[in-house]
Design a protein around this motif. Structure first.
Motif, mmCIF file in Angstrom:
data_model
loop_
_atom_site.group_PDB
_atom_site.id
_atom_site.type_symbol
_atom_site.label_atom_id
_atom_site.label_comp_id
_atom_site.label_asym_id
_atom_site.label_seq_id
_atom_site.Cartn_x
_atom_site.Cartn_y
_atom_site.Cartn_z
ATOM 1 N N GLU A 195 -9.505 -0.374 -3.533
ATOM 2 C CA GLU A 195 -10.928 -0.012 -3.484
ATOM 3 C C GLU A 195 -11.150 1.476 -3.724
ATOM 4 O O GLU A 195 -12.248 1.900 -4.064
ATOM 5 N N GLN A 196 -10.086 2.274 -3.551
ATOM 6 C CA GLN A 196 -10.162 3.717 -3.793
ATOM 7 C C GLN A 196 -9.441 4.089 -5.084
ATOM 8 O O GLN A 196 -9.026 5.231 -5.265
ATOM 9 N N ASP A 197 -9.259 3.105 -5.970
ATOM 10 C CA ASP A 197 -8.548 3.291 -7.239
ATOM 11 C C ASP A 197 -7.124 3.793 -7.058
ATOM 12 O O ASP A 197 -6.621 4.596 -7.851
ATOM 13 N N VAL A 198 -6.463 3.334 -6.011
ATOM 14 C CA VAL A 198 -5.064 3.655 -5.758
ATOM 15 C C VAL A 198 -4.269 2.360 -5.900
ATOM 16 O O VAL A 198 -4.619 1.341 -5.294
ATOM 17 N N ASP A 199 -3.227 2.395 -6.709
ATOM 18 C CA ASP A 199 -2.357 1.224 -6.884
ATOM 19 C C ASP A 199 -1.622 0.978 -5.565
ATOM 20 O O ASP A 199 -0.792 1.799 -5.151
ATOM 21 N N PRO A 200 -1.902 -0.143 -4.880
ATOM 22 C CA PRO A 200 -1.302 -0.393 -3.570
ATOM 23 C C PRO A 200 0.221 -0.561 -3.604
ATOM 24 O O PRO A 200 0.874 -0.426 -2.570
ATOM 25 N N SER A 201 0.776 -0.824 -4.773
ATOM 26 C CA SER A 201 2.224 -1.042 -4.844
ATOM 27 C C SER A 201 3.014 0.263 -4.872
ATOM 28 O O SER A 201 4.200 0.264 -4.558
ATOM 29 N N LEU A 202 2.390 1.369 -5.250
ATOM 30 C CA LEU A 202 3.137 2.616 -5.433
ATOM 31 C C LEU A 202 3.761 3.128 -4.137
ATOM 32 O O LEU A 202 4.918 3.545 -4.115
ATOM 33 N N PHE A 203 2.997 3.107 -3.057
ATOM 34 C CA PHE A 203 3.511 3.596 -1.780
ATOM 35 C C PHE A 203 4.706 2.752 -1.333
ATOM 36 O O PHE A 203 5.746 3.297 -0.947
ATOM 37 N N SER A 204 4.573 1.431 -1.379
ATOM 38 C CA SER A 204 5.670 0.569 -0.910
ATOM 39 C C SER A 204 6.898 0.681 -1.809
ATOM 40 O O SER A 204 8.027 0.669 -1.317
ATOM 41 N N LYS A 205 6.700 0.804 -3.114
ATOM 42 C CA LYS A 205 7.846 0.975 -4.026
ATOM 43 C C LYS A 205 8.590 2.268 -3.724
ATOM 44 O O LYS A 205 9.825 2.286 -3.659
ATOM 45 N N GLU A 206 7.839 3.346 -3.553
ATOM 46 C CA GLU A 206 8.485 4.630 -3.267
ATOM 47 C C GLU A 206 9.151 4.609 -1.895
ATOM 48 O O GLU A 206 10.254 5.139 -1.720
ATOM 49 N N LEU A 207 8.496 4.002 -0.908
ATOM 50 C CA LEU A 207 9.079 3.886 0.433
ATOM 51 C C LEU A 207 10.425 3.158 0.368
ATOM 52 O O LEU A 207 11.412 3.592 0.968
ATOM 53 N N MET A 208 10.499 2.057 -0.390
ATOM 54 C CA MET A 208 11.751 1.304 -0.515
ATOM 55 C C MET A 208 12.801 2.089 -1.296
ATOM 56 O O MET A 208 13.988 2.066 -0.952
ATOM 57 N N ALA A 209 12.384 2.792 -2.341
ATOM 58 C CA ALA A 209 13.329 3.616 -3.106
ATOM 59 C C ALA A 209 13.912 4.709 -2.209
ATOM 60 O O ALA A 209 15.125 4.980 -2.252
ATOM 61 N N ASN A 210 13.065 5.321 -1.392
ATOM 62 C CA ASN A 210 13.548 6.353 -0.473
ATOM 63 C C ASN A 210 14.493 5.765 0.566
ATOM 64 O O ASN A 210 15.524 6.366 0.889
#
Length: 188
Positions: free
Chosen positions: A12-27
């Motif tokens: 709803e804020q034009d933020v891709d919801p998958s980016l945070f979780s992908k980066e969190l898992m990569a970290n």
């Protein structure tokens, strides 16, 4: 082993919801062998969250298997883990929610939860045990008796996953690991 589920409200804020979780898992993957982590899921959740710079938020469950048959679990939100032994669920995590459909979550914003809010468990595992991990997308749609039936009927891990056909599913059994989530190839 870990599952993170991006919070869809960010769209709803034009933020891709998958980016945070992908980066969190990569970290988390990058930091799992860090000496400060010391097989502690709380430290790993903290370090992975601190290293995540994307906007967004996610629920997360993380499990670390020690060589002596000890599974250490850290969970923030409504991702979950079930431990099956001889066709029975002998352990399951409980979701953390503020209220219905509002799970605890790690976030790029300061007002959300941290690793200090995680629930932690330590469980003994044995050869032949099956660990099923997933997001609420799995556990809201596939009931316990269905998970047990599928895992018991299909001894091949990949075959079990095909029958569950749910995003964000991780099954670990007898040193076989299969990761199926909404970013991987869809099995038809």
């Amino acid at each position: 082993m870990a599952v993170a589920d991006g919070v869809s409200g960010w769209a709803e804020q034009d933020v891709d919801p998958s980016l945070f979780s992908k980066e969190l898992m990569a970290n988390a993957s990058r930091l799992v062998d860090d000496q400060e982590v010391r097989y502690d899921p709380g430290f790993l959740i903290d370090k992975a969250h601190t290293a995540t710079t994307s906007r967004g938020s996610a629920t997360i469950i993380l499990a670390m298997l020690e060589e002596v048959g000890i599974l250490k679990i850290g969970n923030v939100g409504d991702c979950g883990l079930k431990l099956l032994r001889e066709g029975q669920i002998i352990f399951a995590t409980a979701p953390q929610e503020h209220y219905f459909d509002c799970p605890y979550q790690l976030s790029s914003e300061g007002s959300a939860q941290t690793y200090l809010d995680a629930s932690f468990s330590i469980v003994e595992v044995q050869k032949g045990d099956v660990i099923v991990m997933g997001s609420d997308g799995l556990f809201d749609n596939v009931f316990d008796h269905e998970i047990v039936s599928i895992v018991t009927k299909h001894t091949d891990v990949a075959e079990s996953c095909m029958y569950m056909y749910i995003p964000s599913l991780l099954i670990f059994s007898k040193l076989h690991v299969f990761w199926y989530n909404h970013y991987s190839k869809v099995i038809s």
